[in-house]
Design a protein around this motif. Structure first.
Motif, PDB file in Angstrom:
ATOM      1  N   MET A  85      39.936  40.408  35.391  1.00  0.00           N
ATOM      2  CA  MET A  85      40.523  41.746  35.362  1.00  0.00           C
ATOM      3  C   MET A  85      41.357  42.032  34.123  1.00  0.00           C
ATOM      4  N   GLY A  86      41.141  41.260  33.068  1.00  0.00           N
ATOM      5  CA  GLY A  86      41.790  41.612  31.819  1.00  0.00           C
ATOM      6  C   GLY A  86      42.936  40.710  31.410  1.00  0.00           C
ATOM      7  N   GLU A  87      43.698  41.182  30.401  1.00  0.00           N
ATOM      8  CA  GLU A  87      44.691  40.344  29.737  1.00  0.00           C
ATOM      9  C   GLU A  87      46.105  40.490  30.291  1.00  0.00           C
ATOM     10  N   ASP A  88      46.344  41.480  31.135  1.00  0.00           N
ATOM     11  CA  ASP A  88      47.723  41.757  31.527  1.00  0.00           C
ATOM     12  C   ASP A  88      48.004  41.317  32.962  1.00  0.00           C
ATOM     13  N   PRO A  89      49.029  40.497  33.170  1.00  0.00           N
ATOM     14  CA  PRO A  89      49.326  40.013  34.524  1.00  0.00           C
ATOM     15  C   PRO A  89      49.748  41.110  35.482  1.00  0.00           C
ATOM     16  N   TYR A  90      50.419  42.163  34.984  1.00  0.00           N
ATOM     17  CA  TYR A  90      50.862  43.233  35.880  1.00  0.00           C
ATOM     18  C   TYR A  90      49.677  44.067  36.348  1.00  0.00           C
ATOM     19  N   LEU A  91      48.834  44.498  35.427  1.00  0.00           N
ATOM     20  CA  LEU A  91      47.654  45.284  35.810  1.00  0.00           C
ATOM     21  C   LEU A  91      46.781  44.504  36.787  1.00  0.00           C
ATOM     22  N   THR A  92      46.531  43.239  36.469  1.00  0.00           N
ATOM     23  CA  THR A  92      45.694  42.399  37.330  1.00  0.00           C
ATOM     24  C   THR A  92      46.309  42.248  38.714  1.00  0.00           C
ATOM     25  N   SER A  93      47.619  42.040  38.769  1.00  0.00           N
ATOM     26  CA  SER A  93      48.304  41.884  40.056  1.00  0.00           C
ATOM     27  C   SER A  93      48.158  43.128  40.917  1.00  0.00           C
ATOM     28  N   LYS A  94      48.331  44.291  40.313  1.00  0.00           N
ATOM     29  CA  LYS A  94      48.278  45.535  41.073  1.00  0.00           C
ATOM     30  C   LYS A  94      46.859  45.900  41.491  1.00  0.00           C
ATOM     31  N   MET A  95      45.851  45.467  40.725  1.00  0.00           N
ATOM     32  CA  MET A  95      44.471  45.786  41.071  1.00  0.00           C
ATOM     33  C   MET A  95      43.879  44.790  42.066  1.00  0.00           C
ATOM     34  N   VAL A  96      44.361  43.559  42.063  1.00  0.00           N
ATOM     35  CA  VAL A  96      43.744  42.561  42.935  1.00  0.00           C
ATOM     36  C   VAL A  96      44.189  42.702  44.390  1.00  0.00           C
ATOM     37  N   VAL A  97      45.414  43.158  44.613  1.00  0.00           N
ATOM     38  CA  VAL A  97      45.936  43.216  45.985  1.00  0.00           C
ATOM     39  C   VAL A  97      45.116  44.144  46.890  1.00  0.00           C
ATOM     40  N   PRO A  98      44.843  45.403  46.499  1.00  0.00           N
ATOM     41  CA  PRO A  98      44.033  46.247  47.374  1.00  0.00           C
ATOM     42  C   PRO A  98      42.597  45.759  47.542  1.00  0.00           C
ATOM     43  N   TYR A  99      42.043  45.114  46.536  1.00  0.00           N
ATOM     44  CA  TYR A  99      40.701  44.514  46.659  1.00  0.00           C
ATOM     45  C   TYR A  99      40.700  43.507  47.813  1.00  0.00           C
ATOM     46  N   ILE A 100      41.690  42.615  47.796  1.00  0.00           N
ATOM     47  CA  ILE A 100      41.803  41.597  48.848  1.00  0.00           C
ATOM     48  C   ILE A 100      41.960  42.249  50.216  1.00  0.00           C
ATOM     49  N   GLN A 101      42.842  43.225  50.300  1.00  0.00           N
ATOM     50  CA  GLN A 101      43.089  43.890  51.579  1.00  0.00           C
ATOM     51  C   GLN A 101      41.846  44.609  52.088  1.00  0.00           C
ATOM     52  N   GLY A 102      41.072  45.189  51.174  1.00  0.00           N
ATOM     53  CA  GLY A 102      39.837  45.867  51.567  1.00  0.00           C
ATOM     54  C   GLY A 102      38.809  44.903  52.116  1.00  0.00           C
ATOM     55  N   VAL A 103      38.605  43.784  51.431  1.00  0.00           N
ATOM     56  CA  VAL A 103      37.652  42.777  51.914  1.00  0.00           C
ATOM     57  C   VAL A 103      38.084  42.245  53.275  1.00  0.00           C
ATOM     58  N   SER A 133      39.925  43.401  55.563  1.00  0.00           N
ATOM     59  CA  SER A 133      39.930  44.328  56.700  1.00  0.00           C
ATOM     60  C   SER A 133      38.667  44.171  57.538  1.00  0.00           C
ATOM     61  N   ASN A 134      37.678  43.451  56.996  1.00  0.00           N
ATOM     62  CA  ASN A 134      36.428  43.202  57.708  1.00  0.00           C
ATOM     63  C   ASN A 134      36.399  41.851  58.420  1.00  0.00           C
ATOM     64  N   GLY A 135      37.525  41.135  58.421  1.00  0.00           N
ATOM     65  CA  GLY A 135      37.518  39.798  59.011  1.00  0.00           C
ATOM     66  C   GLY A 135      36.810  38.793  58.121  1.00  0.00           C
ATOM     67  N   VAL A 136      36.710  39.099  56.837  1.00  0.00           N
ATOM     68  CA  VAL A 136      36.118  38.202  55.827  1.00  0.00           C
ATOM     69  C   VAL A 136      37.229  37.812  54.857  1.00  0.00           C
ATOM     70  N   ALA A 137      37.378  36.521  54.610  1.00  0.00           N
ATOM     71  CA  ALA A 137      38.435  36.040  53.726  1.00  0.00           C
ATOM     72  C   ALA A 137      38.022  36.164  52.269  1.00  0.00           C
ATOM     73  N   THR A 138      38.982  36.460  51.404  1.00  0.00           N
ATOM     74  CA  THR A 138      38.765  36.303  49.972  1.00  0.00           C
ATOM     75  C   THR A 138      39.198  34.900  49.564  1.00  0.00           C
ATOM     76  N   SER A 139      38.704  34.475  48.410  1.00  0.00           N
ATOM     77  CA  SER A 139      39.129  33.195  47.840  1.00  0.00           C
ATOM     78  C   SER A 139      39.455  33.452  46.382  1.00  0.00           C
ATOM     79  N   VAL A 140      40.674  33.910  46.141  1.00  0.00           N
ATOM     80  CA  VAL A 140      41.063  34.301  44.785  1.00  0.00           C
ATOM     81  C   VAL A 140      40.970  33.079  43.870  1.00  0.00           C
ATOM     82  N   LYS A 141      40.412  33.289  42.663  1.00  0.00           N
ATOM     83  CA  LYS A 141      40.093  32.142  41.815  1.00  0.00           C
ATOM     84  C   LYS A 141      40.356  32.471  40.340  1.00  0.00           C
ATOM     85  N   HIS A 142      40.359  31.456  39.476  1.00  0.00           N
ATOM     86  CA  HIS A 142      40.292  30.009  39.676  1.00  0.00           C
ATOM     87  C   HIS A 142      41.684  29.489  39.338  1.00  0.00           C
TER      88      HIS A 142
END
Length: 753
Positions: A159-177, A179-188
């Protein structure tokens, strides 16, 4: 899949039998009991062998449950952009199913380029629905490793070079996945910032850079997004491999961050049983074994957390404290996924999913340059359109490594352009260059044969002649997902474009001034022709709806609003990792042949520290080709004067900045207001500015909206390695608001008391 059916049936029979006899359910099967109580009950009923069996793979992508107790197995899948096709039980080869084709979503660089948190949630929810429908319990993604060098082959998955942008974009992605009872595995996790030597390197990075740059997105993923699993990396840190690393997994993840989830190894990342036991790993996948060295027919019993662990316990050399912690975490995961009776059924290939893929693609496309406003294409003046370049006809969902997909369809750029413009203009195509003619990765076949035996000069001459005869030229080039480009396993060999595209683009610019250059890539590229070309569009890898999303932007049906999630340097040497740091590794060790195996790892030192991306360019006043946060629109925007609700704050206060953004053009569009904080006087070196807030606003012509950002002292802090804590020094700061890191429109000063 037969095993899974049997397990589910056991739960059903157990429940039905218990109710028929009018007896109470065992605690671990009783939904009315607290989950932690159910976990402890299940744990108490398990044998030592059953516990050990849960800790490691039983196939390429699944791990065992406890059939005797009706606890299902876990099924994992790549990847972050779409659900991977099925493979055979013990092999990487395709299983040959006919019902495992899916919708491919834009690569994560494109998602991050939307700078839209709502888009991230939509993405995650749609991806999670497809995974759920395919009966997957864990998606191996998203990736949040920081863009340190534009040569990293896997940057397109991040998700790019900036830790703040990446942090704010990854959280809703995880929550969206999830919400289906499917786990994310944030990596690496962590410091997997290049593919070259990824299995045989030891990363040296100071604690300040570790905490300020490389850890924030992972911390947000587990503390804000509650990612139910996290995947370890291949590389070493502090001379320990990341998937069995005491400092990363025990001290930081499970200690400082209080993580209650499951640590999954990357496939084949484990190589030591005792370190795996004691240093925080919970679930082992992909370890190499020939199945014979311990006299076993089942290779999975030879994994590091399998029989070797069992024998250490039985011999009294290790206890069961760590084992029970690992199984507790896995049971906690089970109650959220495989044993969650309230999870939805999911769906696959729906019209809604197609629409989401297209919308994310449209919002992620970045208009880098539009001199003379030649985009959007004016069909009143355009009767003949030339489309040139291999990437206009090349399938991009196949290849790139573990994120290679088998899709229901992929609309190619040429098809999208023909669909949109073909009724009003004559659209003709010329190849222009031949790059990667292959169409298969790990048995996934694109069905394309792109062989072309014409010479480079013949191809160029044909393209230039077509350009001369046309009213408008669209060149679609860039990189692809073949090895040594945007692909797992290896890095790019150079910053420049492959296949002599630079010469072709320069020739097209001379042939026709109405030229739009569309770059398909997940990385920055050199553009020696930039002054000769009026328009450049960053098109990314956009998945199933790639051609339709691109055509919508070229036509003006969608007004581009994407912003770059990383800096495009003019030349590779302008990137801090290449100017100051070690890449691909220590020069003396490279010369000595280190890095060829795990017994002789190569050191990679991040001498640039915290000065990654725009932090380096802006601080050192190195002009980029295109800056972090940059992206144009078909309309214009105006920023009012920034205001702060106070001029002085204490350590426990917040401060709110407001700015009015107005659409001063003639089209509806979206702008991203970006807040950067600058420490005007610091006792330690700090970047000229750091992103600490962003908001995307949609405005009709003439419409204005007020955007506000509220921050506290965390936005002013740096990590003090000596104190091992975050420090906000009293003094003067400046809030800078604009629409790119090098396009600050308004500033306001304030002080921390």
């Amino acid at each position: 899949m037969f095993k899974k059916t049997v397990v589910i049936s056991l739960i059903t029979l157990f429940s039905a039998s218990s109710m028929a006899q009018n007896t109470s359910l065992p605690v671990y099967l009783d939904d009315s009991k607290p989950v932690e109580q159910r976990i402890q009950d299940a744990l108490s009923r398990m044998t030592l062998e059953e516990k050990i069996a849960m800790l490691h793979a039983q196939s390429k992508f699944s791990s065992a449950g406890v059939p005797r107790l009706g606890i299902p197995e876990f099924w994992t899948t790549d990847g972050p952009h779409g659900v991977r096709p099925e493979v055979l039980w013990d092999e990487w080869n395709q299983a040959g199913w006919t019902n495992d084709s899916i919708i491919a979503y834009p690569a994560l660089t494109a998602l991050s380029a939307t700078w839209n948190k709502k888009m991230s949630w939509n993405y995650g929810k749609a991806l999670g629905e497809e995974a759920r429908y395919r009966k997957k319990d864990i998606i191996l993604g998203p990736g949040v490793n920081i863009y340190r060098t534009p040569l990293n082959g896997r940057n397109f998955e991040y998700m790019g070079e900036d830790p703040y942008l990446t942090s704010k974009m990854v959280v809703p992605y995880i929550q969206g996945v999830q919400s289906n009872g499917v786990a994310t595995s944030v990596k690496h996790f962590a410091m997997n910032n290049q593919e070259m030597f990824r299995h045989t390197s030891n990363v040296n990075v100071d604690d300040r850079a570790l905490y300020e740059i490389y850890l924030p997105a992972f911390k947000a993923a587990v503390t804000e997004g509650d990612s139910w699993t996290i995947m370890g990396a291949y590389d070493m840190y502090k001379n320990q491999y990341a998937s069995q690393n005491k400092y990363l997994l025990n001290d930081i993840l499970k200690g400082e961050w209080k993580y209650k989830g499951v640590v999954v190894s990357d496939w084949g990342a484990v190589n030591n049983t005792e370190q795996a036991i004691h240093n925080g790993l919970d679930l082992e996948f992909g370890s190499w074994t020939n199945g014979l060295s311990a006299g076993k027919s089942n290779a999975y019993d030879n994994y590091y957390l399998a029989d070797p662990y069992l024998q250490l316990i039985k011999s009294g050399k290790v206890g069961t404290k760590e084992l029970d912690d690992k199984v507790t975490r896995l049971l906690r995961l089970a109650y959220k996924t495989t044993m969650n009776k309230n999870k939805p059924f999911g769906n696959i290939g729906s019209e809604e999913h197609k629409a989401i893929a297209k919308e994310i693609g449209e919002e992620g496309i970045v208009l880098l340059k539009n001199q003379g406003n030649i985009l959007p294409i004016d069909l009143n003046k355009t009767k003949k359109i030339a489309v040139i370049g291999e990437n206009a006809i090349k399938i991009m969902t196949v290849g790139g490594g573990s994120s290679s997909l088998k899709v229901k369809y992929e609309t190619l750029p040429l098809d999208g352009i023909k669909n949109r413009f073909g009724k009003q203009a004559d659209v003709q195509y010329a190849r222009g260059y031949v790059g990667d003619v292959g169409g298969e990765y790990n048995g996934v076949k694109s069905g394309q044969d792109l062989k072309d035996n014409r010479s480079a000069s013949e191809l160029m001459n044909e393209a230039v002649e077509l350009a001369k005869k046309s009213d408008f030229v669209i060149f679609v080039g860039g990189l692809n997902k073949s090895d040594f480009q945007d692909s797992e396993g290896n890095d790019r060999k150079s910053y420049g474009l492959p296949y002599n595209q630079d010469q072709l683009i320069a020739a097209l610019a001379k042939a026709n001034k109405n030229l739009a250059v569309v770059m398909i890539s997940g990385n920055a590229v050199a553009m020696p022709w930039i002054k000769e070309v009026p328009t450049v569009v960053q098109g990314w890898y956009l998945g199933s709806e790639a051609g339709n999303a691109l055509a919508a932007v070229l036509a003006g049906d969608a007004n581009p609003s994407g912003k770059l999630p990383f800096t495009f340097p003019v030349k590779l040497e302008d990137n801090a990792a290449h100017q100051l740091g070690e890449y691909p590794g220590n020069k003396e060790e490279l010369a000595a042949g280190k890095g060829k195996d795990q017994q002789n790892p190569i050191n990679i030192t991040y001498n640039e520290g915290i000065f990654v991306g725009y932090r380096w360019h802006d601080t050192k006043k190195i002009r980029p080709l295109f800056s972090f946060g940059h992206g144009l629109s078909y309309t214009t925007f105006e920023f009012g004067k920034a205001k702060a609700d106070k001029t002085k704050i204490g350590p426990d206060d917040t401060i709110t900045f407001t700015v009015t953004v107005k659409n001063t053009g003639k089209r509806a569009g979206a702008e991203v207001a970006q807040l950067y904080i600058s420490d005007l006087k610091s006792s330690v070196p700090r970047p000229a500015k750091e992103l600490k807030g962003f908001e995307k606003v949609y405005l009709n012509p003439g419409e204005s909206k007020e955007v506000s950002f509220t921050v506290d002292k965390t936005a002013l802090s740096y990590f003090d390695a000596g104190k091992h804590d975050w420090v906000a020094e009293p003094g003067d700061f400046e809030a800078q608001i604009g629409n790119a890191s090098d396009a600050i429109k308004t500033k306001v000063k304030f002080s921390l008391q």
